[in-house]
Write a protein that holds these residues in place. Structure first.
Motif, PDB file in Angstrom:
ATOM      1  N   UNK A  12      43.476  37.456  39.103  1.00 14.37           N
ATOM      2  CA  UNK A  12      43.465  36.838  40.519  1.00 14.37           C
ATOM      3  C   UNK A  12      42.162  36.910  41.027  1.00 14.37           C
ATOM      4  N   UNK A  13      41.699  35.675  41.699  1.00 11.21           N
ATOM      5  CA  UNK A  13      40.543  35.836  42.350  1.00 11.21           C
ATOM      6  C   UNK A  13      40.836  35.184  43.753  1.00 11.21           C
ATOM      7  N   UNK A  14      40.644  35.894  44.929  1.00 14.78           N
ATOM      8  CA  UNK A  14      41.223  35.728  46.189  1.00 14.78           C
ATOM      9  C   UNK A  14      40.176  35.160  47.039  1.00 14.78           C
ATOM     10  N   UNK A  15      38.966  34.702  46.715  1.00 12.17           N
ATOM     11  CA  UNK A  15      38.052  34.393  47.358  1.00 12.17           C
ATOM     12  C   UNK A  15      37.127  33.214  46.958  1.00 12.17           C
ATOM     13  N   UNK A  69      39.313  40.698  44.266  1.00 11.66           N
ATOM     14  CA  UNK A  69      39.442  40.377  42.920  1.00 11.66           C
ATOM     15  C   UNK A  69      40.660  41.131  42.302  1.00 11.66           C
ATOM     16  N   UNK A  70      41.503  40.480  41.561  1.00 11.47           N
ATOM     17  CA  UNK A  70      42.647  41.709  41.018  1.00 11.47           C
ATOM     18  C   UNK A  70      42.426  41.631  39.539  1.00 11.47           C
ATOM     19  N   UNK A  71      42.182  42.714  38.807  1.00  8.95           N
ATOM     20  CA  UNK A  71      42.196  42.678  37.272  1.00  8.95           C
ATOM     21  C   UNK A  71      43.493  43.314  36.876  1.00  8.95           C
ATOM     22  N   UNK A  72      44.042  42.645  35.641  1.00 10.12           N
ATOM     23  CA  UNK A  72      45.311  42.988  34.972  1.00 10.12           C
ATOM     24  C   UNK A  72      45.461  44.383  35.071  1.00 10.12           C
ATOM     25  N   UNK A 103      32.487  35.232  39.020  1.00  9.27           N
ATOM     26  CA  UNK A 103      33.786  35.606  38.298  1.00  9.27           C
ATOM     27  C   UNK A 103      34.906  34.316  38.432  1.00  9.27           C
ATOM     28  N   UNK A 104      35.602  34.276  37.173  1.00  5.87           N
ATOM     29  CA  UNK A 104      36.473  33.247  37.289  1.00  5.87           C
ATOM     30  C   UNK A 104      37.725  33.741  36.754  1.00  5.87           C
ATOM     31  N   UNK A 105      38.912  33.142  36.870  1.00  9.49           N
ATOM     32  CA  UNK A 105      40.257  33.554  36.536  1.00  9.49           C
ATOM     33  C   UNK A 105      40.482  33.567  34.967  1.00  9.49           C
ATOM     34  N   UNK A 106      40.998  34.695  34.530  1.00  9.73           N
ATOM     35  CA  UNK A 106      41.054  34.890  33.017  1.00  9.73           C
ATOM     36  C   UNK A 106      39.740  35.390  32.302  1.00  9.73           C
ATOM     37  N   UNK A 107      38.749  35.578  33.210  1.00 13.82           N
ATOM     38  CA  UNK A 107      37.509  36.336  32.526  1.00 13.82           C
ATOM     39  C   UNK A 107      37.677  37.487  32.263  1.00 13.82           C
ATOM     40  N   UNK A 108      37.055  38.208  31.016  1.00 20.35           N
ATOM     41  CA  UNK A 108      37.116  39.631  30.907  1.00 20.35           C
ATOM     42  C   UNK A 108      35.856  40.320  31.172  1.00 20.35           C
ATOM     43  N   UNK A 109      35.995  41.125  32.222  1.00 21.21           N
ATOM     44  CA  UNK A 109      35.040  41.666  32.930  1.00 21.21           C
ATOM     45  C   UNK A 109      34.772  43.168  32.570  1.00 21.21           C
ATOM     46  N   UNK A 110      33.723  43.718  32.549  1.00 17.55           N
ATOM     47  CA  UNK A 110      33.392  45.099  32.071  1.00 17.55           C
ATOM     48  C   UNK A 110      32.921  45.998  33.341  1.00 17.55           C
TER      49      UNK A 110
END
Length: 375
Positions: A69-72, A85-88, A254-261
């Motif tokens: 989720x991206x809140x802003x 931002x919320x990471x799974x 950042x975008x929803x569903x993106x894998x971030x490091x």
């Protein structure tokens, strides 16, 4: 004197009076300019080579995963602690559960070490008793051997005289052989019991190295497992990324569903209430400028009708050209002197910023009052 001569004299007189008045006016203007410069203008330095700046907070994750989720969004105002931002959290939650299980297993293992220590102490006591028993048996076997040897020697001496029968001699020989075998067995038993005692003592020493001077909670294995659990909990908390300060969201990538490091830039938060100004003054203007002197500023955004008050907060460590990607090589033969500019940091009034907000990079005009705080 003719009328013409009189007219010429009157004209010259008027011309001289006008020149004198002009000279007096120029003198008064010069005095006024000198007075203005001495009493006012010399105490101020100004520049329009000034721009707003701020210490931007870069938002990067400490834990990698898929963005749930991206809140802003860009330009949105946020408060400190707001969720950005919320990471799974699935992987982090599983890792925390595994670390909790590892901690429980480590505590059980250390408790088994403590229980085993008592068992090993009992084994040492038993092995010491075995060693004493084997030593006693060795002494008995040694006495039996000496007796059997003595009997055999006597019967050998009496055999020639016929006082001892062959059958009796055979029994004496058999008794000697049995006593000798028992003595060897007793010696082996003593050696084995000594080895068993050493082994038990070594096992207790090794077990003691795992628990000496510690409790279950302070044992290194338990502490290491607890640290891994704490790290797993921290990672789980870090799946929720929050604003570190009040500000405005900028450069959201950042975008929803993106894998971030971990360490990947997601966005920036600009603390507009902590805005300051970098005023680039010429080096020849800074001889009287000191930290703490008042500054009057105007923003091109609002024009001359809106003024900001600030104070000199500090000076840059070098000129802009000194920190450029390709600094000037002044030692070359074709060097041309250029007046340098030094960035001066000006702190702004937070209340004025709240009333008239500024953004990063806006053009400003800055004027410093150098009449106070001079050396």
């Amino acid at each position: 004197m003719t009328d013409n001569n009189m007219a010429d004299l009157a004209l010259k007189k008027r011309r001289n009076q006008r020149l004198l008045a002009l000279a007096g006016g120029i003198g008064l203007v010069g005095v006024a300019v000198a007075a203005y410069w001495t009493l006012y203008a010399s105490h101020y330095v100004s520049t329009d080579n000034a721009y707003t700046a701020v210490e931007v907070a870069q938002i990067t994750p400490s834990y990698g995963g898929i963005v749930a989720d991206v809140k802003v969004k860009d330009t949105q105002a946020v408060k400190k602690g707001d969720v950005l931002v919320v990471i799974d959290p699935t992987d982090a939650r599983l890792a925390a559960a595994q670390a909790a299980a590892e901690l429980d297993r480590a505590m059980r293992r250390v408790r088994s070490y403590v229980a085993n220590d008592s068992n090993l102490a009992a084994q040492i006591t038993a092995r010491e008793a075995d060693e004493k028993r084997a030593s006693a048996q060795l002494a008995s076997a040694q006495a039996d051997f000496e007796r059997a040897k003595l009997d055999l020697t006597r019967r050998d001496a009496l055999l020639a005289s016929g006082s001892v029968s062959g059958d009796e001699l055979t029994r004496a020989q058999n008794a000697f052989a049995g006593a000798e075998a028992n003595l060897a067995a007793a010696k082996s038993a003593v050696a084995q019991s000594a080895a068993n005692l050493r082994s038990a003592m070594a096992a207790k020493e090794a077990n003691g190295a795992l628990i000496n001077d510690t409790t279950v909670d302070t044992n290194p294995e338990v502490q290491a497992a607890r640290a891994r659990l704490d790290q797993a909990k921290v990672d789980l908390e870090r799946t929720v990324i929050r604003a570190p300060l009040d500000g405005v969201v900028a450069k959201r990538q950042v975008q929803l569903g993106q894998r971030v490091q971990a360490g990947m830039p997601l966005m920036a938060v600009v603390p507009v209430s902590e805005m300051y100004v970098d005023a680039n003054f010429k080096e020849v203007q800074l001889s009287k400028v000191r930290i703490g002197q008042p500054v009057t500023l105007h923003a091109d955004l609002y024009g001359k009708d809106v003024s900001y008050t600030g104070v000199v907060e500090g000076f840059a460590g070098g000129s802009g050209s000194a920190f450029s990607a390709i600094p000037a090589q002044n030692a070359t033969g074709n060097w041309i002197k250029v007046v340098q500019r030094l960035p001066v940091r000006v702190k702004l009034d937070p209340a004025e910023l709240l009333a008239k907000p500024l953004k990063v990079g806006l053009s400003m005009h800055a004027e410093i009052d150098t009449s106070g705080l001079t050396d």
